[in-house]
Design a protein around this motif. Sequence first.
Motif: not given
Length: 162
Positions: A160, A156, A108, A85
Amino acid sequence: MTTNVLILCTHNSARSVLAEGMLNHWAGVLGKDVRAYSAGSAPSGRINPHALTALQAAGISIEGYRSKSWDEFTGDSAPDIHIVITVCDNAAAEQCPYWPGKPVKVHWGYPDPSNASEDQKASAFELTRQALGYRMLQLLAHPLNELDSSEVQAILSHISKT
């Protein structure tokens, strides 16, 4: 099997450290077999004291945090990384090293709380810690070690957007 998550930010001094702390904290509280690490492409060599203060104020131990290079996670003795990430725009644009095992990757992005005015810094770091903690809780709501990489990627990506 432990799900290892590597959180990247260029200097590994604030956002990535906050994310590492929050993911490890919530994984422990929830009894999840997830382990977070953080690193940077150009580590500053120090953790921003405001990041440590924000973690400590949330009841999270700050022992052992250090600014480190992502190179530590590319060698034979490195843990197998399952998820990468990036949390700052610079790290998202950088060419990441080859990660064995082809981990799932997501960006992110968060504004750098270090750029806040001096009288707003504590608040900026606390808000960033809370925002990262919220996303980590969303991630931990899923049985990560039971999902394939495409399912993890979808989770994921969904997180986001929140």
